[in-house]
Design a protein around this motif. Structure first.
Motif, PDB file in Angstrom:
ATOM      1  N   LEU A  77    -119.020   7.262  35.609  1.00  0.00           N
ATOM      2  CA  LEU A  77    -118.096   6.820  34.572  1.00  0.00           C
ATOM      3  C   LEU A  77    -117.796   7.970  33.626  1.00  0.00           C
ATOM      4  O   LEU A  77    -118.538   8.949  33.573  1.00  0.00           O
ATOM      5  CB  LEU A  77    -118.707   5.658  33.780  1.00  0.00           C
ATOM      6  CG  LEU A  77    -119.164   4.443  34.582  1.00  0.00           C
ATOM      7  CD1 LEU A  77    -119.931   3.487  33.695  1.00  0.00           C
ATOM      8  CD2 LEU A  77    -117.975   3.754  35.222  1.00  0.00           C
ATOM      9  N   ALA A  78    -116.756   7.826  32.852  1.00  0.00           N
ATOM     10  CA  ALA A  78    -116.427   8.808  31.819  1.00  0.00           C
ATOM     11  C   ALA A  78    -117.369   8.586  30.641  1.00  0.00           C
ATOM     12  O   ALA A  78    -117.320   7.550  29.990  1.00  0.00           O
ATOM     13  CB  ALA A  78    -114.976   8.658  31.383  1.00  0.00           C
ATOM     14  N   SER A  79    -118.251   9.528  30.381  1.00  0.00           N
ATOM     15  CA  SER A  79    -119.277   9.347  29.342  1.00  0.00           C
ATOM     16  C   SER A  79    -118.674   9.193  27.956  1.00  0.00           C
ATOM     17  O   SER A  79    -119.216   8.480  27.117  1.00  0.00           O
ATOM     18  CB  SER A  79    -120.286  10.495  29.360  1.00  0.00           C
ATOM     19  OG  SER A  79    -119.650  11.720  29.116  1.00  0.00           O
ATOM     20  N   GLU A  80    -117.535   9.837  27.715  1.00  0.00           N
ATOM     21  CA  GLU A  80    -116.960   9.756  26.369  1.00  0.00           C
ATOM     22  C   GLU A  80    -116.406   8.359  26.063  1.00  0.00           C
ATOM     23  O   GLU A  80    -116.151   8.036  24.920  1.00  0.00           O
ATOM     24  CB  GLU A  80    -115.867  10.815  26.174  1.00  0.00           C
ATOM     25  CG  GLU A  80    -114.656  10.671  27.065  1.00  0.00           C
ATOM     26  CD  GLU A  80    -114.814  11.326  28.428  1.00  0.00           C
ATOM     27  OE1 GLU A  80    -113.849  11.301  29.197  1.00  0.00           O
ATOM     28  OE2 GLU A  80    -115.889  11.868  28.732  1.00  0.00           O
ATOM     29  N   GLN A  81    -116.246   7.529  27.088  1.00  0.00           N
ATOM     30  CA  GLN A  81    -115.755   6.168  26.869  1.00  0.00           C
ATOM     31  C   GLN A  81    -116.896   5.159  26.687  1.00  0.00           C
ATOM     32  O   GLN A  81    -116.646   3.999  26.394  1.00  0.00           O
ATOM     33  CB  GLN A  81    -114.866   5.729  28.033  1.00  0.00           C
ATOM     34  CG  GLN A  81    -113.600   6.545  28.134  1.00  0.00           C
ATOM     35  CD  GLN A  81    -112.769   6.169  29.345  1.00  0.00           C
ATOM     36  OE1 GLN A  81    -113.216   5.452  30.227  1.00  0.00           O
ATOM     37  NE2 GLN A  81    -111.552   6.655  29.384  1.00  0.00           N
ATOM     38  N   GLN A  82    -118.116   5.591  26.889  1.00  0.00           N
ATOM     39  CA  GLN A  82    -119.265   4.695  26.816  1.00  0.00           C
ATOM     40  C   GLN A  82    -119.968   4.899  25.478  1.00  0.00           C
ATOM     41  O   GLN A  82    -120.455   5.982  25.196  1.00  0.00           O
ATOM     42  CB  GLN A  82    -120.237   4.965  27.972  1.00  0.00           C
ATOM     43  CG  GLN A  82    -119.581   4.944  29.338  1.00  0.00           C
ATOM     44  CD  GLN A  82    -118.888   3.638  29.651  1.00  0.00           C
ATOM     45  OE1 GLN A  82    -119.390   2.565  29.346  1.00  0.00           O
ATOM     46  NE2 GLN A  82    -117.719   3.731  30.251  1.00  0.00           N
ATOM     47  N   ILE A  83    -120.020   3.855  24.670  1.00  0.00           N
ATOM     48  CA  ILE A  83    -120.651   3.956  23.356  1.00  0.00           C
ATOM     49  C   ILE A  83    -121.790   2.953  23.268  1.00  0.00           C
ATOM     50  O   ILE A  83    -121.566   1.746  23.277  1.00  0.00           O
ATOM     51  CB  ILE A  83    -119.631   3.706  22.226  1.00  0.00           C
ATOM     52  CG1 ILE A  83    -118.511   4.738  22.306  1.00  0.00           C
ATOM     53  CG2 ILE A  83    -120.312   3.742  20.859  1.00  0.00           C
ATOM     54  CD1 ILE A  83    -117.361   4.470  21.386  1.00  0.00           C
ATOM     55  N   PHE A  84    -123.006   3.455  23.233  1.00  0.00           N
ATOM     56  CA  PHE A  84    -124.201   2.636  23.090  1.00  0.00           C
ATOM     57  C   PHE A  84    -125.123   3.317  22.096  1.00  0.00           C
ATOM     58  O   PHE A  84    -125.191   4.544  22.054  1.00  0.00           O
ATOM     59  CB  PHE A  84    -124.931   2.475  24.435  1.00  0.00           C
ATOM     60  CG  PHE A  84    -124.164   1.663  25.434  1.00  0.00           C
ATOM     61  CD1 PHE A  84    -124.272   0.288  25.459  1.00  0.00           C
ATOM     62  CD2 PHE A  84    -123.317   2.285  26.342  1.00  0.00           C
ATOM     63  CE1 PHE A  84    -123.557  -0.459  26.372  1.00  0.00           C
ATOM     64  CE2 PHE A  84    -122.596   1.546  27.263  1.00  0.00           C
ATOM     65  CZ  PHE A  84    -122.719   0.165  27.280  1.00  0.00           C
ATOM     66  N   THR A  85    -125.847   2.533  21.331  1.00  0.00           N
ATOM     67  CA  THR A  85    -126.791   3.096  20.364  1.00  0.00           C
ATOM     68  C   THR A  85    -128.229   2.968  20.828  1.00  0.00           C
ATOM     69  O   THR A  85    -129.121   3.558  20.236  1.00  0.00           O
ATOM     70  CB  THR A  85    -126.642   2.412  18.998  1.00  0.00           C
ATOM     71  OG1 THR A  85    -126.869   1.005  19.157  1.00  0.00           O
ATOM     72  CG2 THR A  85    -125.253   2.657  18.419  1.00  0.00           C
ATOM     73  N   ASP A  86    -128.466   2.170  21.879  1.00  0.00           N
ATOM     74  CA  ASP A  86    -129.822   1.963  22.387  1.00  0.00           C
ATOM     75  C   ASP A  86    -129.753   1.492  23.833  1.00  0.00           C
ATOM     76  O   ASP A  86    -128.693   1.531  24.445  1.00  0.00           O
ATOM     77  CB  ASP A  86    -130.583   0.948  21.514  1.00  0.00           C
ATOM     78  CG  ASP A  86    -129.914  -0.424  21.478  1.00  0.00           C
ATOM     79  OD1 ASP A  86    -128.887  -0.641  22.172  1.00  0.00           O
ATOM     80  OD2 ASP A  86    -130.414  -1.295  20.765  1.00  0.00           O
TER      81      ASP A  86
END
Length: 92
Positions: A77-86
């Motif tokens: 996947l495109a890492s810049e589109q994935q937002i997770f904090t944990d």
């Protein structure tokens, strides 16, 4: 940073796979989630350091002692589109 979605197939539900997977993900400093699918498979999304992601992908192919993994389907996947904090264990 690497982002991948895994679909883990085999005897992977009812054997502690999600908890086992989450423990390794947290220990490796990864973000994302793991969850059961209605199909009987387990889905995981991993985001983090290339080496840590690769290590958990390799471990996912074996799983905990009660699991019987038959295949792991990996989608980058495109890492810049994935937002997770944990890292989370998601319930269906």
């Amino acid at each position: 940073m690497t982002a991948v979605k895994l679909t883990i197939l085999g005897k992977v539900q009812g054997v502690g796979y999600r908890r086992w997977f989450a423990q390794y993900a947290v220990a490796l400093g990864l973000k994302g989630y793991v969850m059961n699918l209605d199909s009987g498979a387990v889905e995981a999304l991993l985001l983090g350091d290339d080496g840590a992601v690769a290590e958990l992908v390799n471990r996912a192919k074996v799983g905990p002692s009660d699991a019987a993994v038959t295949d792991v389907v990996i989608v980058e996947l495109a890492s810049e589109q994935q937002i997770f904090t944990d890292f989370q264990i998601r319930r269906e």
